[in-house]
Write a protein that holds these residues in place. Structure first.
Motif, PDB file in Angstrom:
ATOM      1  N   TYR A 107      93.028 119.432 -43.423  1.00  0.00           N
ATOM      2  CA  TYR A 107      92.064 120.142 -44.257  1.00  0.00           C
ATOM      3  C   TYR A 107      91.462 119.194 -45.292  1.00  0.00           C
ATOM      4  O   TYR A 107      92.115 118.250 -45.762  1.00  0.00           O
ATOM      5  CB  TYR A 107      92.730 121.334 -44.961  1.00  0.00           C
ATOM      6  CG  TYR A 107      93.199 122.391 -43.995  1.00  0.00           C
ATOM      7  CD1 TYR A 107      92.333 123.378 -43.552  1.00  0.00           C
ATOM      8  CD2 TYR A 107      94.503 122.383 -43.508  1.00  0.00           C
ATOM      9  CE1 TYR A 107      92.762 124.346 -42.650  1.00  0.00           C
ATOM     10  CE2 TYR A 107      94.938 123.334 -42.604  1.00  0.00           C
ATOM     11  CZ  TYR A 107      94.062 124.321 -42.175  1.00  0.00           C
ATOM     12  OH  TYR A 107      94.479 125.261 -41.279  1.00  0.00           O
ATOM     13  N   GLN A 140      86.111 125.696 -47.059  1.00  0.00           N
ATOM     14  CA  GLN A 140      86.029 126.838 -46.158  1.00  0.00           C
ATOM     15  C   GLN A 140      84.996 126.644 -45.050  1.00  0.00           C
ATOM     16  O   GLN A 140      85.152 127.147 -43.937  1.00  0.00           O
ATOM     17  CB  GLN A 140      85.717 128.107 -46.948  1.00  0.00           C
ATOM     18  CG  GLN A 140      86.812 128.501 -47.913  1.00  0.00           C
ATOM     19  CD  GLN A 140      86.508 129.786 -48.661  1.00  0.00           C
ATOM     20  OE1 GLN A 140      85.676 130.589 -48.241  1.00  0.00           O
ATOM     21  NE2 GLN A 140      87.188 129.994 -49.786  1.00  0.00           N
ATOM     22  N   TYR A 141      83.915 125.928 -45.353  1.00  0.00           N
ATOM     23  CA  TYR A 141      82.846 125.710 -44.375  1.00  0.00           C
ATOM     24  C   TYR A 141      82.646 124.206 -44.188  1.00  0.00           C
ATOM     25  O   TYR A 141      82.546 123.469 -45.166  1.00  0.00           O
ATOM     26  CB  TYR A 141      81.541 126.363 -44.843  1.00  0.00           C
ATOM     27  CG  TYR A 141      81.627 127.871 -44.925  1.00  0.00           C
ATOM     28  CD1 TYR A 141      81.347 128.664 -43.810  1.00  0.00           C
ATOM     29  CD2 TYR A 141      81.994 128.500 -46.116  1.00  0.00           C
ATOM     30  CE1 TYR A 141      81.428 130.047 -43.890  1.00  0.00           C
ATOM     31  CE2 TYR A 141      82.079 129.888 -46.197  1.00  0.00           C
ATOM     32  CZ  TYR A 141      81.791 130.648 -45.073  1.00  0.00           C
ATOM     33  OH  TYR A 141      81.875 132.023 -45.146  1.00  0.00           O
ATOM     34  N   PRO A 153      88.389 124.462 -40.906  1.00  0.00           N
ATOM     35  CA  PRO A 153      87.938 125.315 -42.013  1.00  0.00           C
ATOM     36  C   PRO A 153      89.070 126.214 -42.492  1.00  0.00           C
ATOM     37  O   PRO A 153      89.869 126.707 -41.685  1.00  0.00           O
ATOM     38  CB  PRO A 153      86.802 126.132 -41.381  1.00  0.00           C
ATOM     39  CG  PRO A 153      87.162 126.185 -39.919  1.00  0.00           C
ATOM     40  CD  PRO A 153      87.847 124.884 -39.602  1.00  0.00           C
ATOM     41  N   TRP A 154      89.139 126.424 -43.783  1.00  0.00           N
ATOM     42  CA  TRP A 154      90.172 127.304 -44.334  1.00  0.00           C
ATOM     43  C   TRP A 154      89.600 128.719 -44.469  1.00  0.00           C
ATOM     44  O   TRP A 154      88.532 128.906 -45.061  1.00  0.00           O
ATOM     45  CB  TRP A 154      90.631 126.804 -45.694  1.00  0.00           C
ATOM     46  CG  TRP A 154      91.801 127.569 -46.241  1.00  0.00           C
ATOM     47  CD1 TRP A 154      91.755 128.718 -46.984  1.00  0.00           C
ATOM     48  CD2 TRP A 154      93.191 127.265 -46.050  1.00  0.00           C
ATOM     49  NE1 TRP A 154      93.021 129.144 -47.284  1.00  0.00           N
ATOM     50  CE2 TRP A 154      93.931 128.273 -46.723  1.00  0.00           C
ATOM     51  CE3 TRP A 154      93.885 126.252 -45.408  1.00  0.00           C
ATOM     52  CZ2 TRP A 154      95.317 128.282 -46.761  1.00  0.00           C
ATOM     53  CZ3 TRP A 154      95.273 126.259 -45.438  1.00  0.00           C
ATOM     54  CH2 TRP A 154      95.969 127.264 -46.107  1.00  0.00           C
ATOM     55  N   ALA A 177      88.611 132.275 -45.809  1.00  0.00           N
ATOM     56  CA  ALA A 177      88.468 132.869 -47.139  1.00  0.00           C
ATOM     57  C   ALA A 177      89.600 133.861 -47.391  1.00  0.00           C
ATOM     58  O   ALA A 177      90.053 134.562 -46.482  1.00  0.00           O
ATOM     59  CB  ALA A 177      87.120 133.570 -47.254  1.00  0.00           C
ATOM     60  N   ASP A 228      92.870 129.771 -51.000  1.00  0.00           N
ATOM     61  CA  ASP A 228      91.716 130.276 -51.745  1.00  0.00           C
ATOM     62  C   ASP A 228      92.185 130.833 -53.092  1.00  0.00           C
ATOM     63  O   ASP A 228      92.234 132.043 -53.310  1.00  0.00           O
ATOM     64  CB  ASP A 228      91.033 131.351 -50.903  1.00  0.00           C
ATOM     65  CG  ASP A 228      89.746 131.852 -51.537  1.00  0.00           C
ATOM     66  OD1 ASP A 228      89.352 131.303 -52.585  1.00  0.00           O
ATOM     67  OD2 ASP A 228      89.143 132.793 -50.994  1.00  0.00           O
ATOM     68  N   ASP A 236      80.325 124.435 -48.603  1.00  0.00           N
ATOM     69  CA  ASP A 236      80.584 125.805 -49.046  1.00  0.00           C
ATOM     70  C   ASP A 236      79.382 126.384 -49.789  1.00  0.00           C
ATOM     71  O   ASP A 236      79.058 127.570 -49.634  1.00  0.00           O
ATOM     72  CB  ASP A 236      81.809 125.841 -49.979  1.00  0.00           C
ATOM     73  CG  ASP A 236      83.113 125.587 -49.259  1.00  0.00           C
ATOM     74  OD1 ASP A 236      83.143 125.682 -48.016  1.00  0.00           O
ATOM     75  OD2 ASP A 236      84.108 125.277 -49.946  1.00  0.00           O
ATOM     76  N   PRO A 286      81.402 130.804 -51.266  1.00  0.00           N
ATOM     77  CA  PRO A 286      82.544 131.308 -52.050  1.00  0.00           C
ATOM     78  C   PRO A 286      82.175 131.770 -53.452  1.00  0.00           C
ATOM     79  O   PRO A 286      82.915 132.576 -54.043  1.00  0.00           O
ATOM     80  CB  PRO A 286      83.496 130.110 -52.099  1.00  0.00           C
ATOM     81  CG  PRO A 286      83.184 129.340 -50.850  1.00  0.00           C
ATOM     82  CD  PRO A 286      81.707 129.496 -50.659  1.00  0.00           C
TER      83      PRO A 286
END
Length: 643
Positions: free
Chosen positions: A94, A112-113, A128-129, A131, A148, A165, A173
């Motif tokens: 990540y 995230q993106y 990607p993590w 949300a 998050d 993001d 976010p």
């Protein structure tokens, strides 16, 4: 509502430079502490460098980054700092922003993106993590919250958006963070330079602050970090939609810090996504300088200014990061080589203006002769070598053009003739095949031998000087293969391979007449600006002109953009061509231009595969290594044009 100092720091890092990257991070943290900064945002992946490519897949890289992160902790007393690094979690990698405060690692917040278009290939390395997903990472420091999260420090709630993001519109976010009551968003970023792109980043920072009705701290990477991409080094502190501080882009320094004192609303929604950082920072009682954009940002010639400053910084960083002693250019007197020589000159002038002579000596300390040089003029002569290599097909006009520019800039300039080499090679082949070569039968062969025989001599100069040989081909030529492999494409880097010929010619006129800031102009370009672009490889009596060999450059550039940026079919490209240029050319002429373009495009992909690395400066590129992949062997696209 306390007043606190928010800061963004931009850094000129190097991939995998553990000691250097860490030292620059510590230095900017210390500068922030001296300025009573409460929250400092640093760029994305600044511990490793953003451009590590497939080295991200080696666990060694993330391990070294983690070691560096831990070593930063003692330097974070009375300040909260965001630092970027790659982190493996449950077998996946990540892209993470680490929150450090008061000597402790508070949390790890992943991106995230992921950017996965153009020059970006983040999904090749990172995941990607999701949300709202939260977990913990077991480390030698204990269980570290990862996910998050929000950070609560001294009553202020802080959230994160990492680069891409913020580009996600309604999905960014910031909207979720606004609902969760954050007052500050920090945005660690590595967003490359392209014309006018900084205005989009600035808008996203402003919108982010408006979404949360609070403060937004944006920090980008600076300089030519890893070879092909150049970073503006733009950073913004925005409060409730108003820019409070911003950097001056394209700095030649290792870092820039901007600070603004803002009044923060401390209302916070308590929930399980809130991690407390026990840090008490000093209330801001300083008056900070007015950090504002450079005056040239507001000029009508912003594209010309951006091009000059971005490529000059790219050349400067490339030469010092490769431990080279300067540049060598085969200066033909034409537009392309003249533009590159001018950009090298500007790199030295801009570095000298910002760093001073002592600063240059410090950055170039690896050069054995650096302490023997005491003036900018002498430095230019040692750093930049040019050579005009004439044949019987070269004109007096191009020789004069090359000499005038070399004298204006102050390069070490050579002028020699290569006819004896051309005749020797021609004689060898004629004897081998048992006939004479003629222009009627062997046009390309006789043109190319001249271009190729210019390469060994300038390579010798580059080797003697431990310098970078600069290739001189532009994007328009690359699209149709109007370049000689191992000739004008010879070089360590190809500085203008990402820009079209039409703009190069316009830029040279601007540099002659106006120049940077309306002050730094180049009268020595008057000769090249009076010439019609020509390869000068055929006999002078043929009056060879590039656009007659190919097509008008504006038409070539238009087809290229429609086909490979807008991704239109060849048939639609021709329709656009007829609509836009039909008043000046017949339909048969335009069909011939379009057919020629696509025929040459497909035939010459192998050349683009062999080009030296070029700088990305425009919205798109033809570089098959980083932007536009096309099969080396194909049925081509010309067949898809319907007359």
């Amino acid at each position: 509502m306390p007043n606190i100092a928010l800061a963004a720091g931009v850094l000129n890092q190097i991939p995998l430079d553990w000691k250097g990257n860490q030292a620059r991070i510590i230095s900017i943290i210390q500068e922030a502490q001296q300025n009573q900064v409460a929250i400092l945002c640093l760029p994305e992946l600044c511990l490793t460098g953003y451009g590590c490519e497939d080295q991200f897949l080696a666990t060694y890289t993330s391990e070294k980054a983690w070691e560096s992160l831990i070593q930063l902790l003692p330097h974070t007393q009375h300040i909260l700092v965001w630092v970027g690094l790659p982190v493996f979690f449950e077998g996946k990698l990540y892209n993470v922003a680490a929150c450090l405060a008061n000597g402790k690692l508070i949390s790890l917040i992943p991106k995230q993106y992921l950017a996965n278009d153009g020059v970006h290939y983040e999904t090749r390395w990172f995941n990607p993590w999701p949300a709202h997903q939260r977990s913990v990472l077991s480390t030698s420091l204990g269980e570290i919250p990862m996910g998050d999260y929000r950070i609560l420090a001294d009553g202020i709630s802080i959230g994160i958006e990492i680069c891409q993001d913020a580009w996600e519109g309604e999905n960014r976010p910031a909207h979720s963070l606004a609902q969760r009551g954050v007052s500050v968003i920090c945005s660690p970023t590595a967003s490359h330079f392209a014309f006018a792109k900084s205005k989009t980043r600035q808008r996203l920072a402003i919108e982010g602050s408006q979404i949360i009705q609070g403060s937004y701290v944006f920090a980008n990477v600076l300089g030519n970090e890893s070879g092909r991409t150049i970073f503006d080094g733009d950073a913004y502190v925005v409060h409730q939609g108003q820019i409070c501080a911003e950097t001056q882009r394209f700095s030649f320094k290792d870092s820039q810090l901007i600070v603004a004192s803002v009044e923060i609303n401390c209302q916070t929604q308590v929930a399980d996504d809130l991690i407390v950082a026990n840090v008490q920072w000093p209330l801001s009682n300083q008056t900070y300088p007015h950090f504002e954009a450079a005056p040239w940002e507001g000029t009508v010639n912003i594209k010309e200014e951006e091009f000059a400053r971005a490529v000059s910084l790219g050349l400067w960083d490339y030469v010092r990061k490769s431990y080279s002693y300067g540049w060598v250019i085969s200066l033909s007197g034409g537009a392309d080589s003249s533009a590159i020589a001018t950009l090298c000159y500007l790199a030295i002038r801009l570095a000298y203006k910002e760093l001073g002579w002592e600063g240059i000596q410090s950055k170039m300390a690896y050069i054995p002769w650096i302490m023997d040089v005491s003036t900018e003029k002498d430095f230019i002569a040692r750093m930049l070598t040019t050579a005009y290599q004439g044949t019987e097909n070269s004109s007096d006009q191009t020789r004069t053009s090359a000499k005038a520019l070399a004298e204006c800039i102050g390069t070490t300039h050579y002028d020699w003739n290569i006819d004896v080499l051309v005749k020797e090679y021609r004689g060898i082949i004629e004897k081998a095949i048992g006939r004479s070569l003629t222009w009627e039968q062997d046009d390309i062969t006789l043109q190319n031998v001249q271009a190729r025989l210019r390469s060994p001599s300038v390579w010798m100069l580059a080797n003697i000087n431990n310098a970078l040989l600069l290739a001189t081909s532009n994007r328009s030529e690359a699209s149709v293969g109007y370049a000689t492999m191992d000739g004008d494409t010879s070089g360590s880097i190809s500085p203008i391979a990402g820009i079209d010929k039409t703009f190069i010619r316009q830029w040279l006129i601007w540099m002659e007449k106006i120049g940077l800031d309306g002050k730094l102009s180049m009268p020595g370009l008057s000769h090249v600006n009076s010439l019609e672009p020509s390869a000068e490889l055929r006999p002078l009596t043929s009056k060879q002109v590039d656009e007659e060999d190919l097509m008008p450059y504006p038409i070539l550039n238009a087809i290229e953009r429609w086909a490979f940026y807008d991704k239109l079919s060849p048939e639609n490209c021709l329709k656009n061509l007829i609509q836009e240029y039909g008043a000046n050319f017949s339909e048969d002429q335009l069909t011939a231009f379009c057919s020629r373009f696509f025929r040459l495009w497909a035939r010459n992909q192998w050349k683009r595969e062999r080009y030296a690395p070029g700088f990305h400066v425009d919205e798109y590129s033809l570089d098959p290594k980083s932007w536009l992949r096309f099969p080396i062997l194909s049925a081509g696209l010309e067949k898809d044009i319907k007359p």
